[in-house]
Structure formats: structure tokens, C-alpha cells
Design an enzyme around this catalytic site. Structure first.
Site, PDB file in Angstrom:
ATOM      1  N   ASN A 134       0.723  -1.248  -0.172  1.00 20.67           N
ATOM      2  CA  ASN A 134       0.176  -0.164   0.025  1.00 20.67           C
ATOM      3  C   ASN A 134       0.766   1.263   0.025  1.00 20.67           C
ATOM      4  OD1 ASN A 134      -2.454   1.691   0.275  1.00 20.67           O
ATOM      5  ND2 ASN A 134      -1.957   1.853   2.414  1.00 20.67           N
ATOM      6  N   HIS A 136       0.925   5.270   1.383  1.00 21.21           N
ATOM      7  CA  HIS A 136       0.097   6.065   2.343  1.00 21.21           C
ATOM      8  C   HIS A 136       0.836   7.469   2.420  1.00 21.21           C
ATOM      9  CE1 HIS A 136      -2.486   7.144   5.416  1.00 21.21           C
ATOM     10  NE2 HIS A 136      -1.263   7.764   6.124  1.00 21.21           N
ATOM     11  N   SER A 163       4.676   6.987   2.378  1.00 19.57           N
ATOM     12  CA  SER A 163       5.108   5.657   2.798  1.00 19.57           C
ATOM     13  C   SER A 163       4.722   4.594   1.913  1.00 19.57           C
ATOM     14  CB  SER A 163       4.841   5.332   4.338  1.00 19.57           C
ATOM     15  OG  SER A 163       5.392   6.389   5.085  1.00 19.57           O
ATOM     16  N   ASP A 172      -2.749   0.840   7.901  1.00 15.95           N
ATOM     17  CA  ASP A 172      -1.539   1.654   7.572  1.00 15.95           C
ATOM     18  C   ASP A 172      -0.480   1.324   8.678  1.00 15.95           C
ATOM     19  OD1 ASP A 172      -2.804   2.996   5.316  1.00 15.95           O
ATOM     20  OD2 ASP A 172      -3.840   4.459   6.707  1.00 15.95           O
TER      21      ASP A 172
HETATM   22  C1  GRF Z   1      -2.913   8.761  -2.567  1.00 13.03           C
HETATM   23  O1  GRF Z   1      -2.368  10.016  -1.883  1.00 13.03           O
HETATM   24  C2  GRF Z   1      -2.397   7.426  -1.819  1.00 13.03           C
HETATM   25  O2  GRF Z   1      -1.269   7.774  -1.081  1.00 13.03           O
HETATM   26  C3  GRF Z   1      -3.666   7.244  -0.970  1.00 13.03           C
HETATM   27  O3  GRF Z   1      -4.807   7.474  -1.705  1.00 13.03           O
HETATM   28  C4  GRF Z   1      -4.099   8.608  -2.457  1.00 13.03           C
HETATM   29  C5  GRF Z   1      -4.659   7.918  -4.053  1.00 13.03           C
HETATM   30  O4  GRF Z   1      -4.572   8.927  -5.114  1.00 13.03           O
HETATM   31  N1  GRF Z   1      -3.507   5.939  -0.458  1.00 13.03           N
HETATM   32  P1  GRF Z   1      -4.981   8.361  -6.523  1.00 13.03           P
HETATM   33  O5  GRF Z   1      -6.008   7.691  -6.620  1.00 13.03           O
HETATM   34  O6  GRF Z   1      -3.628   7.410  -6.669  1.00 13.03           O
HETATM   35  O7  GRF Z   1      -4.724   9.507  -7.448  1.00 13.03           O
END
Ligand code: GRF
Length: 247
Positions: A134, A136, A163, A172
């Protein structure tokens, strides 16, 4: 650049032996997302030239923009159709879990969560132990959960970050694969910071994914600043195209 795939075999060979990106060659990747899909697109555009196989996208929202991106990128997508929804317009947990399990029944090397806004059931995570990553937008363990960028900005943090981590049953909170810290010193607004965080995400995720394949589960997490991330990228670039010129 005219030196495309297959034009000069030596170039491809060199690319695959000179950078961590070579470790994505032939890997089957599944992506799960719920929103815009900018990370999904960055992953596909960065890693496909190195032979990564994006075998499917799962999206829990039938109207999300990530589905459009999948279509444009030629990645097969699966979503929950409107008729599967309950009258409340909410997807039942059972419908969702069945759809996720069906999606994950296909062969894959890694699943990449890219803005997937659901919590995966513990059983699903256990079944695919350590094979789900994932991204984050914070310096985990700080600011897990929603609105991480905004919360860090409102707390006047001097450094924020991004991260990439292995998914566990706890949100997370899994082991880190890599982390970039971003200075807020020259950032004037939340919007500017959000854009900067996303720009960094689009570089970090593909790079950490490749490094994860290269180094394996037990590697120490990569940690650096934005500048160090640039160096990491540029070093790869020099290695690839430096020798290309000599061929
Ligand atoms: C990103 O900021 C990611 O870190 C978080 O959700 C957001 C997704 O943005 N988990 P996108 O859909 O990839 O534009």
C-alpha cells in the site's frame, strides 16, 4: 526516444541488468483502487516498459476515474455494477468480499493498493500474507488513516512524507518498504503540499516496488529525502542510458 523495445536488443538487455526495475520483468501485478488512480497510472507507465504485467484492476466504485485510466491503459478492470448495490446505495460487505476474493483468485506476484478506500478483511490479508503493498501519504507511523496530508499540514509539521508498506490486518501499520520525507519549508498552501506529495508518490511507488522484488521481504526499508529519491532515480537513468550510448 527512437531506441524502442526490440530495435536494439542489447539496450533492453542492458536496461534489465542495470537497474532494480529489471526485477519487475514478467511479474504479474494486480491493482486495487477507489478514486482518481494517478498512482495506478504512474505504476503502469513506469514499470510496463520493464516488462511488468498489469493483469487487472479492481475498483469498488463503478464511477471512479481510475476505471477510465484502466481503459486508456488497456488494463482489464473489475468493478461492482450498480445492480449489485443495495437500495441504500451501499455495497454490502458480503458482495464486496466475494468480489475481492474472486479478483484475487487469479495468479499474481503482488497486489498494489493505490488509493483503495476499503479495509481488506483480515482473512484476505492472511491468505495473501505479505503479498499486498500500500502507499500512504504520511511518514508512517504518523498520521495513519484518512486526510493524512491535511492533518499534517494543520499540525504545522516541518516534514511530511510518503510511505510504501506491506499490508497487514492493521490499517496503515505494516512493515515499511520505503519512505520519503518532504520538507514543508517552502510550501505555501495545503494545495501545493498535496500536489508535491502526489508527485513524490508517483516516483516512490514504482521504485519501491522494484526494490521490493530485488531485495525481498527481509530488506531494511529505504528511507530518504526527496533529493535522495531524485538521486536514486537519476542513478538508474544514467546506468540505463549511459551504456546505451556505447552500444
Ligand atoms: C494517494 O494519496 C495515496 O497515497 C492514498 O490515496 C491517494 C490515491 O490517489 N492511499 P490516486 O487515486 O492514486 O490519485
Amino acid at each position: 526516444m527512437q531506441r524502442g523495445k526490440g530495435t536494439l536488443k542489447g539496450i533492453d538487455c542492458f536496461m534489465f541488468t542495470a537497474s532494480p526495475y529489471r526485477y519487475v520483468h514478467g511479474k504479474k501485478l494486480l491493482v486495487m483502487g477507489s478514486g482518481s488512480g494517478s498512482n495506478f497510472e504512474a505504476l503502469v507507465r513506469t514499470l510496463r516498459p520493464y516488462g511488468a504485467l498489469f493483469s487487472g484492476l479492481f475498483c469498488d466504485r463503478h464511477d471512479a476515474y481510475i476505471l477510465r485510466r484502466a481503459e486508456n491503459l488497456g488494463v482489464t478492470s473489475v468493478t461492482l455494477q450498480p445492480e449489485e448495490r443495495e437500495p441504500t446505495k451501499r455495497v454490502s460487505t458480503e458482495t464486496l468480499n466475494t468480489a475481492v476474493d474472486t479478483f484475487l483468485a487469479q495468479p499474481f506476484d503482488l497486489v498494489l493498493l493505490a488509493g483503495y478506500m476499503r479495509i481488506l478483511p483480515a482473512q484476505t490479508v492472511q491468505r495473501h500474507n505479505s503479498k499486498i503493498l500500500n502507499i500512504h501519504p504520511s511518514l508512517l507511523p504518523h498520521y495513519p488513516g484518512l486526510h493524512a496530508i491535511r492533518r499534517a499540514w494543520e499540525a504545522n509539521e516541518k516534514r511530511v512524507g510518503v510511505s510504501v508498506h506491506i499490508v497487514t490486518e492493521h490499517v496503515d501499520a505494516g512493515p515499511l518498504v520505503g519512505q520519503v520525507s518532504i520538507s514543508t519549508r517552502n510550501i505555501e498552501s495545503l494545495e501545493q503540499l498535496t500536489q508535491q506529495v502526489h508527485r513524490v508518490e508517483h516516483k516512490l511507488y514504482p521504485l519501491m516496488l522494484a526494490r521490493h522484488f530485488e531485495k525481498g521481504m527481509t530488506a531494511q526499508p529505504w528511507r530518504g529525502t526527496e533529493y535522495e529519491l531524485e538521486l536514486f532515480q537519476n542513478e538508474l537513468h544514467t546506468q540505463e542510458y549511459g551504456t546505451t550510448e556505447q552500444i
